[in-house]
Write a protein that holds these residues in place. Structure first.
Motif, PDB file in Angstrom:
ATOM      1  N   LEU A 425       0.774  -1.281  -0.060  1.00 22.39           N
ATOM      2  CA  LEU A 425       0.140   0.046   0.175  1.00 22.39           C
ATOM      3  C   LEU A 425       0.582   1.289  -0.798  1.00 22.39           C
ATOM      4  CD1 LEU A 425      -2.923  -1.505   2.579  1.00 22.39           C
ATOM      5  CD2 LEU A 425      -3.238  -0.350  -0.363  1.00 22.39           C
ATOM      6  N   LYS A 426       2.214   1.064   0.524  1.00 22.25           N
ATOM      7  CA  LYS A 426       2.285   2.512   0.343  1.00 22.25           C
ATOM      8  C   LYS A 426       3.423   3.163  -0.623  1.00 22.25           C
ATOM      9  CE  LYS A 426       4.153   1.698   5.614  1.00 22.25           C
ATOM     10  NZ  LYS A 426       5.604   2.240   6.615  1.00 22.25           N
ATOM     11  N   ARG A 427       3.408   2.224  -1.500  1.00 20.11           N
ATOM     12  CA  ARG A 427       4.083   1.943  -2.501  1.00 20.11           C
ATOM     13  C   ARG A 427       3.678   2.982  -3.504  1.00 20.11           C
ATOM     14  NH1 ARG A 427       6.993  -3.550  -4.910  1.00 20.11           N
ATOM     15  NH2 ARG A 427       8.341  -1.600  -6.163  1.00 20.11           N
ATOM     16  N   PHE A 428       2.234   3.142  -3.192  1.00 16.94           N
ATOM     17  CA  PHE A 428       1.373   4.328  -4.052  1.00 16.94           C
ATOM     18  C   PHE A 428       1.255   5.375  -4.251  1.00 16.94           C
ATOM     19  CE2 PHE A 428      -2.330   0.591  -3.795  1.00 16.94           C
ATOM     20  CZ  PHE A 428      -2.420   0.080  -4.829  1.00 16.94           C
ATOM     21  N   GLY A 429       2.342   5.396  -2.875  1.00 16.08           N
ATOM     22  CA  GLY A 429       3.105   7.284  -2.601  1.00 16.08           C
ATOM     23  C   GLY A 429       1.707   8.124  -2.178  1.00 16.08           C
ATOM     24  N   SER A 430       1.339   9.258  -1.133  1.00 17.11           N
ATOM     25  CA  SER A 430       1.264  10.209  -1.136  1.00 17.11           C
ATOM     26  C   SER A 430      -0.137  10.533  -1.533  1.00 17.11           C
ATOM     27  CB  SER A 430       1.649  11.814  -0.014  1.00 17.11           C
ATOM     28  OG  SER A 430       2.666  11.564  -1.405  1.00 17.11           O
ATOM     29  N   ASP A 431       0.734  10.901  -3.114  1.00 20.19           N
ATOM     30  CA  ASP A 431       0.091  10.714  -4.521  1.00 20.19           C
ATOM     31  C   ASP A 431      -0.887  10.140  -4.893  1.00 20.19           C
ATOM     32  OD1 ASP A 431       2.089  10.553  -5.622  1.00 20.19           O
ATOM     33  OD2 ASP A 431       2.452  11.783  -6.804  1.00 20.19           O
ATOM     34  N   LYS A 432      -1.240   8.968  -4.673  1.00 22.64           N
ATOM     35  CA  LYS A 432      -1.529   7.486  -4.966  1.00 22.64           C
ATOM     36  C   LYS A 432      -0.332   7.395  -6.466  1.00 22.64           C
ATOM     37  CE  LYS A 432      -5.472   8.533  -2.108  1.00 22.64           C
ATOM     38  NZ  LYS A 432      -6.799   8.726  -1.835  1.00 22.64           N
ATOM     39  N   SER A 433       0.217   8.067  -6.949  1.00 22.32           N
ATOM     40  CA  SER A 433       0.292   7.317  -8.581  1.00 22.32           C
ATOM     41  C   SER A 433       1.481   6.223  -8.545  1.00 22.32           C
ATOM     42  CB  SER A 433       0.926   8.825  -8.744  1.00 22.32           C
ATOM     43  OG  SER A 433       2.127   9.028  -8.656  1.00 22.32           O
ATOM     44  N   GLY A 434       1.865   5.663  -7.577  1.00 22.32           N
ATOM     45  CA  GLY A 434       2.989   4.937  -7.873  1.00 22.32           C
ATOM     46  C   GLY A 434       2.002   3.311  -8.078  1.00 22.32           C
ATOM     47  N   PHE A 435       2.859   2.823  -8.538  1.00 24.07           N
ATOM     48  CA  PHE A 435       2.901   1.409  -8.653  1.00 24.07           C
ATOM     49  C   PHE A 435       3.453   0.202  -7.805  1.00 24.07           C
ATOM     50  CE2 PHE A 435       3.946  -2.561 -10.721  1.00 24.07           C
ATOM     51  CZ  PHE A 435       2.993  -3.030 -11.918  1.00 24.07           C
ATOM     52  N   THR A 436       1.902  -0.871  -7.285  1.00 17.59           N
ATOM     53  CA  THR A 436       2.041  -1.569  -6.199  1.00 17.59           C
ATOM     54  C   THR A 436       2.651  -2.853  -7.091  1.00 17.59           C
ATOM     55  OG1 THR A 436       2.350  -2.749  -4.088  1.00 17.59           O
ATOM     56  CG2 THR A 436       0.141  -2.021  -5.473  1.00 17.59           C
ATOM     57  N   SER A 437       3.804  -3.969  -5.687  1.00 18.99           N
ATOM     58  CA  SER A 437       3.990  -5.190  -6.533  1.00 18.99           C
ATOM     59  C   SER A 437       3.929  -6.309  -5.276  1.00 18.99           C
ATOM     60  CB  SER A 437       4.106  -5.617  -7.327  1.00 18.99           C
ATOM     61  OG  SER A 437       5.654  -5.411  -7.497  1.00 18.99           O
ATOM     62  N   PHE A 438       3.959  -7.423  -4.902  1.00 23.57           N
ATOM     63  CA  PHE A 438       4.546  -7.518  -4.597  1.00 23.57           C
ATOM     64  C   PHE A 438       6.803  -8.006  -4.143  1.00 23.57           C
ATOM     65  CE2 PHE A 438       6.293 -12.234  -2.982  1.00 23.57           C
ATOM     66  CZ  PHE A 438       5.977 -12.393  -1.416  1.00 23.57           C
ATOM     67  N   TRP A 439       6.877  -7.665  -4.957  1.00 25.47           N
ATOM     68  CA  TRP A 439       8.372  -7.906  -5.134  1.00 25.47           C
ATOM     69  C   TRP A 439       9.092  -6.080  -4.312  1.00 25.47           C
ATOM     70  CZ3 TRP A 439       8.761 -12.615  -5.812  1.00 25.47           C
ATOM     71  CH2 TRP A 439       8.250 -13.343  -7.096  1.00 25.47           C
ATOM     72  N   ASN A 440       9.791  -6.728  -3.574  1.00 27.25           N
ATOM     73  CA  ASN A 440      10.701  -5.274  -3.600  1.00 27.25           C
ATOM     74  C   ASN A 440      11.614  -4.791  -3.803  1.00 27.25           C
ATOM     75  OD1 ASN A 440      10.381  -4.896  -0.196  1.00 27.25           O
ATOM     76  ND2 ASN A 440      11.454  -6.620   0.401  1.00 27.25           N
TER      77      ASN A 440
END
Length: 440
Positions: A425-440
């Motif tokens: 969830l944190k990977r979306f970023g504060s502006d919710k523009s990020g991309f997330t996945s399981f992998w570090n």
């Protein structure tokens, strides 16, 4: 004839290298390694992910050393046990030829790969239940769906015979082993199988009459099997792929993720215990029981119908509720799960129970190991290994289901999955523009 007797027939080979003496009495394993073992016993295809340098490839070799018998033949290398094969994946692999070989119409030969030879060697130890480990190093440097497509299909053909042996469809078809090749080429000798008369060359074996040809090889049973069934995946073979997820590698399709048990290697804070003991990359006087690593069930319903495992009515309801609730949380996404993960949830539960029994009802675990066999822990593991690796995308695609899954994790104390979802969830970023996945 067992493998030890087989190799004793060939004095020239025996002189190539002296057996390496064991370095330790036994080996201590940790909680994470027992999770790997549980997954292997569920399905012998794992993915170990993580950034470079976290010890993924070394982990595979450690497990191979931990199970390698000092029989005088598998223990002939200082650096790699005989039940271990390292395959370094190349970026230009776009078909299966580097895994399952290919015919050469010009030379009238078949180019046999190390992987094929390794499968035949594993067959020699299959009855002894010695695990054989294939490490696909940097497996996503090339598109896995292209060079490993045959394996991905064949691994799903696994079936338990009435005698308990797990068999598969052919990875290399029987026609390859029935074809006519050049007079000086014998495909069975290329695969590492030895003639009964060890002094015969390929052309001399090929010149034998039909009656003598039927008894030409020491392991004629394997020759006959190859001609009849093709090259199948032995029950004692474990394939573990290591992956780095960065700009130089390929992502996984859900076809790959669905067929594997997935882990992520994470390096925590280093403590003073780092200096206590080096990694045990050596042979053992007392190797671990091979049965711990051998997957012996395929279909959960067949297993239960034939009385080899039993779920209580309460456990059945819990398993179904787990799968159905996960799908509710992922409604409207392409990440929903189905029969395969339901089946493997039950098989993982079974595997953990069996491992506990094999470890003397838990008495043989290391003192620091907390090996949990309860169903709630299995649900946490399935979320981590099978469900969360499927989820990737932007905020609109993934946020809703991740938030719902996070709440469910909190309610059920699925702590491993809860921590991973928080990271995602944190990977979306504060502006919710990020991309997330399981992998570090």
């Amino acid at each position: 004839m067992d493998a030890k007797e087989y190799f004793h027939l060939f004095d020239d080979d025996n002189k190539k290298a002296e057996p390496v003496e064991p370095s330790w009495e036994d080996i201590d394993l940790n909680d994470e390694e027992y999770e790997y073992i549980s997954a292997i016993k569920t399905k012998p295809f794992l993915i170990l992910g993580g950034f470079s340098g976290t010890g993924k490839s070394v982990e595979v070799k450690t497990l191979a050393f931990a199970t390698c018998p000092c029989d005088g033949f598998l223990n002939r290398s200082e650096t790699s046990p005989g039940n271990y094969l390292l395959i370094s994946v190349k970026p230009n692999w776009h078909d299966a030829t580097d895994i399952t070989g290919f015919r050469s119409s010009v030379q009238k030969k078949y180019f046999v790969t190390d992987f094929m030879r390794f499968l035949v060697k594993a067959k020699m130890y299959e009855d002894q239940k010695i695990p054989f480990f294939v490490c696909l190093d940097e497996m996503n440097l090339a598109p896995v769906e292209e060079y490993f497509a045959d394996f991905l299909s064949v691994i799903e053909s696994r079936k338990r015979r009435s005698d308990g042996r797990i068999v598969t469809d052919a990875l290399v078809p029987a026609s390859v082993f029935n074809d006519k090749y050049d007079a000086d080429f014998n495909i069975f000798m290329e695969m590492g199988l030895r003639p009964t008369n060890g002094k015969l060359k390929a052309d001399e074996v090929n010149a034998l009459d039909e009656e003598d040809m039927n008894e030409a090889f020491v392991r004629q049973d394997i020759v006959d099997e190859l001609k009849r069934d093709g090259l199948t995946i032995p029950q004692n073979v474990v394939v573990i792929g290591t992956v780095n997820m960065d700009d130089t590698t390929n992502t996984f399709s859900r076809k790959v993720i669905d067929r594997a048990m997935t882990f992520e290697t994470v390096v925590g804070e280093f403590g003073s215990d780092y200096f206590d003991q080096d990694i045990s990359l050596g042979y053992l006087k007392n190797p671990r029981k091979g049965e711990l690593f051998i997957s012996d069930e395929v279909r959960a319903l067949e297993m239960m119908e034939n009385g080899r495992f039993e779920l209580s009515d309460e456990e059945k309801e819990s398993v179904l509720a787990f799968i159905n609730n996960i799908n509710k949380d992922m409604e409207g996404t392409p990440f929903k799960i189905s029969h395969r993960i339901l089946n493997e949830t039950i098989l993982l539960y079974y595997a953990k129970k069996e491992i506990y029994k094999l470890m003397n009802d838990g008495k043989d675990f290391e003192g620091w190991v907390d090996f949990k066999t309860d169903l709630n822990n299995v649900f946490d593991s399935i979320l981590m290994q099978k469900v969360l690796p499927r989820i990737e995308g932007d905020y609109e695609k993934c946020n809703s289901c991740l938030v719902k899954l996070a709440a469910r994790c909190t309610d059920n104390e699925w702590t491993k999955s809860e921590e991973k979802i928080e990271f995602m969830l944190k990977r979306f970023g504060s502006d919710k523009s990020g991309f997330t996945s399981f992998w570090n």
